[in-house]
Design a protein around this motif. Structure first.
Motif: not given
Length: 239
Positions: A16-24
């Motif tokens: 997962i991307t950093a943005r996806q990680s932040m979203t989660i």
């Protein structure tokens, strides 16, 4: 085409991307917020900007938003059996600076409406300067049901008990002691010391004073200010 990870492989990883990680991460904080606010408001709250706003607030205020260890201010002074309005002001001032479980300021316990009307709710309200506040949002819409409210309502009762116990005010709230129910206890005090009953008592006390004041022609130095003092001081409520 990249194959999806084998769900039976314990060592499988999902890229997962950093943005996806932040979203989660932000969604997980959003879930915690939903424990406190009414769940029917999720469409209004769950926008992408709000998710990141909520996640950032939780990250910046972990002591406040996580658990129940945020320090409470000292309890207000015990009621002196004289001025009920000052007692109520002290109680309300304390509640506006006391944060408890899930970071909710305890003045939401005596918020007038028990449940927020959700039709067309815009989500986070904005102040005149355009700012948003999760603290204000929690006070505005945190539910008056469920485990979180039960916990915070009991904490509010502990303060009311400390202020009123062994005073005349305790007669109005003692029925709520077995259930540690702070919300109706507050409204019972409000009705007595700020409601119609309080002002009826004030009026009756003033009438009694007027009935004992007679002009005998001898007190030429008895000014209007002296009369005002004579009227106001004895009418201070005794309960």
């Amino acid at each position: 085409m990249q194959r999806a990870p084998d769900p039976t492989n314990a060592n499988a990883t999902i890229g997962i991307t950093a943005r996806q990680s932040m979203t989660i991460h932000c969604i997980s904080k959003f879930g915690k917020l939903l424990i406190s606010v009414q769940r029917t408001r999720t469409p209004a709250l769950g926008t992408i900007p709000n998710l990141f706003f909520i996640g950032q607030f939780y990250d910046e205020n972990p002591d406040l938003m996580e658990g129940d260890s945020y320090p409470l201010p000292p309890h207000p002074p015990k009621f002196n059996n004289c001025n009920g309005q000052i007692m109520m002001e002290n109680i309300e001032s304390w509640a506006r600076t006391a944060y408890r479980y899930c970071g909710i300021c305890l003045d939401y316990v005596f918020r007038e409406n028990s449940e927020l009307a959700v039709a067309g709710d815009p989500g986070f309200l904005r102040a005149d300067d355009g700012s948003q506040s999760i603290k204000e949002e929690l006070v505005r819409c945190a539910a008056h049901t469920g485990a979180v409210f039960c916990h915070n309502n009991q904490k509010f009762w502990v303060m009311l008990h400390a202020v009123t116990h062994e005073t005349v005010a305790y007669n109005h709230v003692c029925q709520f002691a077995p259930s540690l129910n702070g919300r109706p206890a507050y409204f019972a005090l409000f009705a007595e010391y700020r409601g119609r009953g309080h002002f009826t008592n004030e009026r009756q006390a003033a009438v009694r004073v007027l009935a004992t004041l007679h002009w005998n022609g001898k007190a030429e130095g008895f000014t209007w200010n002296s009369l005002s003092v004579a009227l106001l001081e004895p009418s201070t409520p005794s309960s």
